[in-house]
Write a protein that holds these residues in place. Sequence first.
Motif, short mmCIF file in Angstrom:
data_model
loop_
_atom_site.label_atom_id
_atom_site.label_comp_id
_atom_site.label_asym_id
_atom_site.label_seq_id
_atom_site.Cartn_x
_atom_site.Cartn_y
_atom_site.Cartn_z
N ASP A 160 14.09 2.29 -0.04
CA ASP A 160 15.36 1.57 -0.16
C ASP A 160 15.02 0.31 -0.96
OD1 ASP A 160 17.54 -0.16 0.12
OD2 ASP A 160 17.95 0.48 2.17
N LEU A 161 15.25 0.37 -2.27
CA LEU A 161 14.81 -0.72 -3.14
C LEU A 161 15.47 -2.05 -2.81
CD1 LEU A 161 14.33 0.91 -6.64
CD2 LEU A 161 12.62 0.12 -5.02
N LYS A 162 16.72 -2.04 -2.43
CA LYS A 162 17.39 -3.30 -2.08
C LYS A 162 16.70 -3.96 -0.89
CE LYS A 162 21.99 -2.28 -3.82
NZ LYS A 162 23.41 -2.11 -3.47
N GLN A 163 16.42 -3.16 0.12
CA GLN A 163 15.76 -3.69 1.32
C GLN A 163 14.34 -4.15 1.00
OE1 GLN A 163 15.70 -1.01 4.66
NE2 GLN A 163 14.01 -2.10 5.63
N LEU A 164 13.61 -3.35 0.25
CA LEU A 164 12.24 -3.71 -0.10
C LEU A 164 12.21 -4.97 -0.96
CD1 LEU A 164 9.28 -3.13 0.09
CD2 LEU A 164 9.52 -1.51 -1.80
N ARG A 165 13.15 -5.10 -1.87
CA ARG A 165 13.24 -6.30 -2.71
C ARG A 165 13.43 -7.55 -1.83
NH1 ARG A 165 16.85 -4.59 -5.93
NH2 ARG A 165 15.50 -4.11 -7.68
N LEU B 35 3.79 -3.02 3.70
CA LEU B 35 3.87 -4.36 3.10
C LEU B 35 3.08 -5.30 4.00
CD1 LEU B 35 5.00 -6.59 1.25
CD2 LEU B 35 7.07 -6.56 2.64
N ASP B 36 1.98 -5.81 3.47
CA ASP B 36 1.12 -6.73 4.23
C ASP B 36 0.80 -6.19 5.63
OD1 ASP B 36 0.84 -8.52 2.15
OD2 ASP B 36 2.52 -9.75 2.79
N GLY B 37 0.47 -4.88 5.69
CA GLY B 37 0.04 -4.27 6.94
C GLY B 37 1.14 -3.72 7.83
N ARG B 38 2.40 -3.82 7.41
CA ARG B 38 3.53 -3.34 8.22
C ARG B 38 4.28 -2.24 7.47
NH1 ARG B 38 7.50 -7.27 8.09
NH2 ARG B 38 9.06 -5.79 7.50
N LYS B 39 4.55 -1.11 8.15
CA LYS B 39 5.25 -0.01 7.51
C LYS B 39 6.69 -0.42 7.19
CE LYS B 39 6.21 3.78 9.82
NZ LYS B 39 6.12 5.12 10.43
N ARG C 71 -2.96 11.49 10.16
CA ARG C 71 -1.97 10.46 10.54
C ARG C 71 -0.65 10.62 9.80
NH1 ARG C 71 -3.01 4.01 9.73
NH2 ARG C 71 -0.95 3.31 10.37
N PHE C 72 -0.73 10.87 8.48
CA PHE C 72 0.48 10.90 7.67
C PHE C 72 0.96 12.30 7.32
CE2 PHE C 72 -1.28 6.64 6.58
CZ PHE C 72 -0.25 5.90 7.12
N SER C 73 0.07 13.27 7.31
CA SER C 73 0.38 14.68 7.07
C SER C 73 1.52 14.88 6.07
CB SER C 73 0.68 15.38 8.39
OG SER C 73 0.83 16.75 8.19
N ASN C 74 2.70 15.24 6.55
CA ASN C 74 3.84 15.51 5.67
C ASN C 74 4.80 14.33 5.56
OD1 ASN C 74 3.05 18.18 5.02
ND2 ASN C 74 3.76 18.84 7.03
N VAL D 74 0.87 -1.18 0.00
CA VAL D 74 0.00 0.00 0.00
C VAL D 74 0.90 1.22 0.00
CG1 VAL D 74 -1.81 1.27 1.21
CG2 VAL D 74 -1.79 -1.23 1.29
N LEU D 75 0.66 2.11 -0.96
CA LEU D 75 1.41 3.36 -1.05
C LEU D 75 0.47 4.49 -0.66
CD1 LEU D 75 3.84 5.12 -1.89
CD2 LEU D 75 2.99 5.00 -4.24
N TYR D 76 0.74 5.09 0.50
CA TYR D 76 0.00 6.27 0.93
C TYR D 76 0.64 7.47 0.28
CZ TYR D 76 -2.32 3.27 4.30
OH TYR D 76 -3.06 2.27 4.87
#
Length: 83
Positions: free
Chosen positions: A68-73, A57-61, A47-50, A5-7
């Motif tokens: 960080d694409l390496k970490q997200l991958r 990812l599956d409910g976890r921020k 909640r997210f403002s600025n 989910v991308l806020y």
Amino acid sequence: MTELVLYTRTGCHLCEEAKQQLDTLRAEIPFDLRLVDIDANANLRARFSNDVPVVYLDGRKVAKHRLDLKQLRRQLQRTTVRE
């Protein structure tokens, strides 16, 4: 299937950058991407403002402001292995 989910909000250049990065990553690792405009909901805006973009990812921020694409991958690969 794994869901990211991308806020986001309209006019946010970091949000646009994050969406492009996620679209590129989706070509490599399949996942569902849900875009949520925080300005369409008062609670999310408060909640997210600025802090957008924020990625869950599956409910976890897993990211805020920049990806960080390496970490997200790695996180996505671990998630898809469990499925």
